[in-house]
Write an enzyme that holds these catalytic residues in place. Structure first.
Site, PDB file in Angstrom:
ATOM      1  CD  GLU A 111      -3.016  -1.169   0.262  1.00  0.00           C
ATOM      2  OE1 GLU A 111      -3.045  -0.255  -0.586  1.00  0.00           O
ATOM      3  OE2 GLU A 111      -3.821  -2.121   0.288  1.00  0.00           O
ATOM      4  CG  HIS A 135      -4.280  -0.577   5.714  1.00  0.00           C
ATOM      5  ND1 HIS A 135      -5.649  -0.464   5.684  1.00  0.00           N
ATOM      6  CD2 HIS A 135      -3.996  -1.739   5.068  1.00  0.00           C
ATOM      7  CE1 HIS A 135      -6.171  -1.505   5.044  1.00  0.00           C
ATOM      8  NE2 HIS A 135      -5.188  -2.289   4.666  1.00  0.00           N
ATOM      9  CG  HIS A 137      -6.932  -5.991   7.323  1.00  0.00           C
ATOM     10  ND1 HIS A 137      -6.308  -7.041   6.666  1.00  0.00           N
ATOM     11  CD2 HIS A 137      -6.727  -4.899   6.539  1.00  0.00           C
ATOM     12  CE1 HIS A 137      -5.752  -6.611   5.544  1.00  0.00           C
ATOM     13  NE2 HIS A 137      -5.971  -5.308   5.451  1.00  0.00           N
ATOM     14  CD  GLU A 165     -11.968   8.785  24.322  1.00  0.00           C
ATOM     15  OE1 GLU A 165     -12.656   9.284  25.231  1.00  0.00           O
ATOM     16  OE2 GLU A 165     -10.743   8.969  24.220  1.00  0.00           O
ATOM     17  CG  HIS A 206      -9.199  -3.724   2.434  1.00  0.00           C
ATOM     18  ND1 HIS A 206      -8.469  -3.451   1.311  1.00  0.00           N
ATOM     19  CD2 HIS A 206      -8.283  -4.024   3.374  1.00  0.00           C
ATOM     20  CE1 HIS A 206      -7.177  -3.606   1.548  1.00  0.00           C
ATOM     21  NE2 HIS A 206      -7.040  -3.947   2.806  1.00  0.00           N
TER      22      HIS A 206
END
Ligand code: 2HA
Ligand code: ZN
Length: 271
Positions: A111, A135, A137, A165, A206
């Site tokens: 990425e 990034h 998952h 929050e 994703h």
């Protein structure tokens, strides 16, 4: 090898993310725009330059600690030289090269286009304050992307409702993109467009892409979005329509008390 503090903290974040269950197998990636002094102690050796698609002028001469493509976050602690690397941008921001780590013919994260473009946008829009792109998952927010409409306003408001929050940690809201092929210039372009407005972008079905100023705020942002998502998944598993929910006036009161700038587009009347 004596590990500089920047690397120790980077490794800790990889391990913590793994322990949260966000980095199965090769999932997820992290980049940190580090000052050269923060990398003192690492022995640099430049490999060949690799051109990028679009010039990123404001990243010229910058160094990044990066996770490697096909590597496992879990291994950062025991094999940092193999799992992680340092890349340097050239003098006009048109190419990068590995100067440390990613041994055994490794390369930076798949990425990388999205990371570099977001690093560039965030450097520009925060006056150089933001240094992290992360990034992961996380399962709950991914699950929600099968259920909620792919819409910035709806995702933001649903998560803000879950705990105070959420609005405090991402007051600008979050962006949502439909499923796309990972690692492409297209996903990078659309993500960095959203990053002009938000610190969080969801890639539907994703994972999450976030940006921040410090290790703590970046990890905390990922954690908060996923925690809000977990509460929403639990709630929707018990009941399809929530019985009591904080409303527009509650958000306005909180914004006043905590000096938050909550955009009007998220404060629509729902019920
Ligand atoms: O394999 O998470 O999006 C790393 C990824 C690609
Ligand atoms: Zn991914």
């Amino acid at each position: 090898m004596e590990r500089p503090e920047s690397l120790v903290k980077f490794i800790r974040m990889c391990s913590d993310g793994y322990l949260m269950g966000w980095h199965e197998c090769h999932g997820g990636n992290l980049t940190y725009r580090a000052a050269k002094e923060e990398l003192a102690g690492l022995e640099f050796k430049g490999r060949e330059w690799v051109p990028i698609e679009k010039q990123l002028e404001n990243l010229a001469g910058e160094y990044f600690i990066v996770t490697g493509s096909g590597k496992t976050m879990r291994n950062a602690e025991i094999y940092p030289e193999d799992t992680l690397g340092v890349i340097e941008m050239n003098e006009d921001g048109t190419a990068w090269r590995i100067v440390w780590g990613l041994e055994n013919n490794g390369g930076p994260t798949s990425e990388l286009p999205a990371h570099l473009m977001c690093q560039s946008v965030k450097k520009e829009t925060t006056n150089g304050k933001y240094r992290f792109v992360y990034h992961a998952h996380p399962a709950n927010v991914i699950a929600l992307s099968f259920v909620l409409p792919i819409n910035d306003e709806i995702f933001t408001r649903e998560l803000w409702e879950m705990e105070p929050e959420c609005a405090m940690i991402f007051p600008a809201g979050m962006g949502v993109l439909p499923w796309m092929v990972p690692g492409t210039e297209e996903i990078a372009e659309l993500t960095c467009e959203k990053m002009r407005e938000y610190d969080v972008v969801l890639w539907a079905q994703h994972g999450l892409f976030v940006s921040g100023e410090t290790f703590d705020s970046t990890f905390g942002l990922m954690n908060t979005v996923e925690k809000g998502s977990e509460i929403l998944v639990k709630t929707l598993s018990m009941i399809s329509i929530k019985r009591q929910v904080p409303g527009v006036q509650n958000f306005k009161d909180m914004a006043k008390a905590f000096h938050l700038d909550l955009p009007d587009k998220f404060l629509f009347e729902k019920y």
